[in-house]
Design an enzyme around this catalytic site. Structure first.
Site, PDB file in Angstrom:
ATOM      1  N   ARG A 133      64.358  58.319 -43.406  1.00 33.48           N
ATOM      2  CA  ARG A 133      64.727  59.707 -43.710  1.00 33.48           C
ATOM      3  C   ARG A 133      63.670  60.655 -43.141  1.00 33.48           C
ATOM      4  NH1 ARG A 133      67.391  60.372 -49.351  1.00 33.48           N
ATOM      5  NH2 ARG A 133      69.158  59.499 -48.290  1.00 33.48           N
ATOM      6  N   GLY A 190      61.452  60.983 -55.899  1.00 32.08           N
ATOM      7  CA  GLY A 190      62.515  61.659 -56.653  1.00 32.08           C
ATOM      8  C   GLY A 190      62.621  61.048 -58.049  1.00 32.08           C
ATOM      9  N   ASP A 243      60.479  53.667 -47.340  1.00 40.61           N
ATOM     10  CA  ASP A 243      60.005  54.801 -46.541  1.00 40.61           C
ATOM     11  C   ASP A 243      58.482  55.000 -46.588  1.00 40.61           C
ATOM     12  OD1 ASP A 243      62.687  55.125 -46.164  1.00 40.61           O
ATOM     13  OD2 ASP A 243      62.879  56.976 -47.325  1.00 40.61           O
ATOM     14  N   THR A 275      59.946  52.022 -52.300  1.00 40.73           N
ATOM     15  CA  THR A 275      60.832  52.595 -51.280  1.00 40.73           C
ATOM     16  C   THR A 275      60.356  52.117 -49.917  1.00 40.73           C
ATOM     17  OG1 THR A 275      61.423  54.593 -50.045  1.00 40.73           O
ATOM     18  CG2 THR A 275      59.502  54.778 -51.458  1.00 40.73           C
ATOM     19  N   VAL A 310      58.324  41.879 -66.812  1.00 36.39           N
ATOM     20  CA  VAL A 310      58.914  41.111 -67.927  1.00 36.39           C
ATOM     21  C   VAL A 310      57.926  40.072 -68.449  1.00 36.39           C
ATOM     22  CG1 VAL A 310      60.737  39.435 -68.508  1.00 36.39           C
ATOM     23  CG2 VAL A 310      61.294  41.502 -67.171  1.00 36.39           C
ATOM     24  N   ALA A 369      56.886  49.958 -27.997  1.00 34.54           N
ATOM     25  CA  ALA A 369      57.897  50.954 -27.597  1.00 34.54           C
ATOM     26  C   ALA A 369      57.314  51.924 -26.568  1.00 34.54           C
ATOM     27  CB  ALA A 369      58.357  51.730 -28.827  1.00 34.54           C
ATOM     28  N   GLU A 370      58.187  52.403 -25.710  1.00 38.27           N
ATOM     29  CA  GLU A 370      57.760  53.360 -24.689  1.00 38.27           C
ATOM     30  C   GLU A 370      57.633  54.762 -25.288  1.00 38.27           C
ATOM     31  OE1 GLU A 370      59.564  50.698 -23.925  1.00 38.27           O
ATOM     32  OE2 GLU A 370      58.135  49.949 -22.442  1.00 38.27           O
ATOM     33  N   ALA A 398      57.158  40.557 -62.840  1.00 33.51           N
ATOM     34  CA  ALA A 398      55.801  40.739 -63.370  1.00 33.51           C
ATOM     35  C   ALA A 398      55.819  41.596 -64.636  1.00 33.51           C
ATOM     36  CB  ALA A 398      54.917  41.378 -62.300  1.00 33.51           C
TER      37      ALA A 398
HETATM   38  O1  F6P Z   1      65.575  54.386 -49.705  1.00 34.05           O
HETATM   39  C1  F6P Z   1      65.194  55.026 -48.596  1.00 34.05           C
HETATM   40  C2  F6P Z   1      66.333  55.048 -47.582  1.00 34.05           C
HETATM   41  O2  F6P Z   1      66.610  53.741 -47.127  1.00 34.05           O
HETATM   42  C3  F6P Z   1      66.042  55.964 -46.408  1.00 34.05           C
HETATM   43  O3  F6P Z   1      65.253  55.352 -45.439  1.00 34.05           O
HETATM   44  C4  F6P Z   1      67.435  56.294 -45.962  1.00 34.05           C
HETATM   45  O4  F6P Z   1      67.486  57.508 -45.290  1.00 34.05           O
HETATM   46  C5  F6P Z   1      68.195  56.366 -47.258  1.00 34.05           C
HETATM   47  O5  F6P Z   1      67.498  55.568 -48.179  1.00 34.05           O
HETATM   48  C6  F6P Z   1      69.628  55.919 -47.189  1.00 34.05           C
HETATM   49  O6  F6P Z   1      70.189  56.091 -48.437  1.00 34.05           O
HETATM   50  P1  F6P Z   1      71.600  55.516 -48.893  1.00 34.05           P
HETATM   51  O7  F6P Z   1      71.475  54.024 -48.963  1.00 34.05           O
HETATM   52  O8  F6P Z   1      71.824  56.133 -50.213  1.00 34.05           O
HETATM   53  O9  F6P Z   1      72.569  55.932 -47.836  1.00 34.05           O
END
Ligand code: F6P
Length: 335
Positions: free
Chosen positions: A182, A114, A138, A136, A34, A197-198, A32
């Site tokens: 993470r 980050g 996460d 990400t 580009v 899930a329990e 998108a």
């Molecule tokens: O990008 C997020 C993530 O997948 C996290 O969920 C995980 O902890 C981390 O990256 C793993 O990082 P790497 O692939 O650098 O080991």
């Protein structure tokens, strides 16, 4: 003919990179970016391997064909990297120098908080216009409800847990399934709710914070009412492997056997879901349009179901949201 007659705020050349862990949907965003640039007569350069590639001067011009047939693919055609050195001002100065030398007027960064911090510092110190596109699995970036890749990662984990349920049921076993994220609880919460899930273990600072007795009591209560198998979803926390600790504690303290399955990086790959494609495509498009409109430091965020612009400075932190209403549902339904 260009998409519109422009006043481009002196943006003639944009560069795009991915940074941090890859996530499914990044390719949709790149495509998108580009194609929106080309539609507005803007030159677009791809930088390979994130900030590390930028420092190596790795840039190539992209055209419409270079992003053909990629939107359905996982990973990122630009590749990515973690670049801890970018925390140093002198390294960012070098990056700014490279961008200026190559006449790059603005930088688009697809990544997590980050990566956004790096972009923010680059902008503050060197005046380079930047836009962040949240990418990400996460889903832990402040200022946006969503980051690209989360839905696909959750779907991948759900499919894996469904398979584990089959064997758990056949053997009357407890499984501890560790998911990524993470310090973010988002994947565990969604996977836990969607797989019945329990128990869900959210990220902890230290292993001893895990409430083993409650988990054991839940398993025993299930056994009493004839439920032979249980699934516990464990967030990985700072580093993977918490599930082994839970396994050992359940065995040693409560004589409850279990099996451990760490899903790991399969959650980062695979074809993006419809949601990831839908959001990533809008974000890539908006990132370019915002630069052409004169925005200097923003993020394409999802807020209340809409893709909008948020100030970059509001998207530098990590969010940690465990919505109690969902936890309550998981507890109620697993009794
Ligand atoms: O990008 C997020 C993530 O997948 C996290 O969920 C995980 O902890 C981390 O990256 C793993 O990082 P790497 O692939 O650098 O080991």
């Amino acid at each position: 003919m260009s998409e519109e007659t422009k006043s481009n705020n002196n943006i003639n050349r944009i560069a795009v990179l991915c940074s941090g862990g890859d996530s499914p949907g990044m390719n949709c965003a790149i495509r998108a970016v580009v194609r929106t640039c080309l539609a507005n007569d803007i030159e677009i350069f791809g930088i390979r391997r994130g900030y590390a590639g930028l420092l190596e001067g790795s840039q190539h011009q992209m055209d419409a064909a270079s992003v053909g047939n990629i939107l359905q693919k996982g990973g990122t055609i630009l590749q990515t990297s973690r670049c801890p050195e970018f925390i140093k001002p002198e390294i960012r100065a070098e990056a700014a120098h490279i961008l200026k030398r190559k006449n790059v007027d603005a930088l688009i960064v697809i990544g997590g908080n980050g990566s956004f911090n790096g972009a923010w510092e680059l902008h503050k110190e060197h005046g380079i216009p930047v836009v962040g596109i949240p990418g990400t699995i996460d889903n832990d970036i402040e200022g946006t409800d969503y980051s690209i890749g989360f839905d696909t990662a959750v779907q991948t984990a759900i499919e894996a847990v469904d398979k584990i349920r089959d064997t758990a049921h056949s053997h009357d076993r407890t499984f501890i399934v560790e998911v990524m994220g993470r310090k973010s609880p988002a994947i565990a919460l969604h996977v836990g709710l969607c797989t019945g899930a329990e128990n869900i273990i959210f990220p902890v600072q230290e292993e001893k914070e895990v409430d083993i007795d409650t988990i054991a009591n839940d398993i025993k209560r299930g056994l009493k009412r004839g439920k032979g198998s249980s699934i516990i979803i464990a967030s990985e926390g700072e580093t993977e492997g918490l599930s082994h600790y839970v396994h050992n504690e359940l065995l040693d303290k409560h004589k409850l056997d279990s099996r451990v399955c760490i899903l790991g990086h399969i959650q980062r790959g695979g074809n993006p879901t419809a949601r990831d494609r839908f959001i990533a495509t809008q974000m890539g498009h908006l990132a370019v349009k915002s630069l052409l409109a004169g925005e200097k430091a923003s993020v394409t965020a999802e807020q209340n179901g809409q893709v909008v612009l948020e100030k970059l400075e509001n998207c530098l932190g990590k969010k940690f949201e465990v919505e109690e209403k969902y936890v309550e549902i998981v507890k109620t339904l697993s009794k």
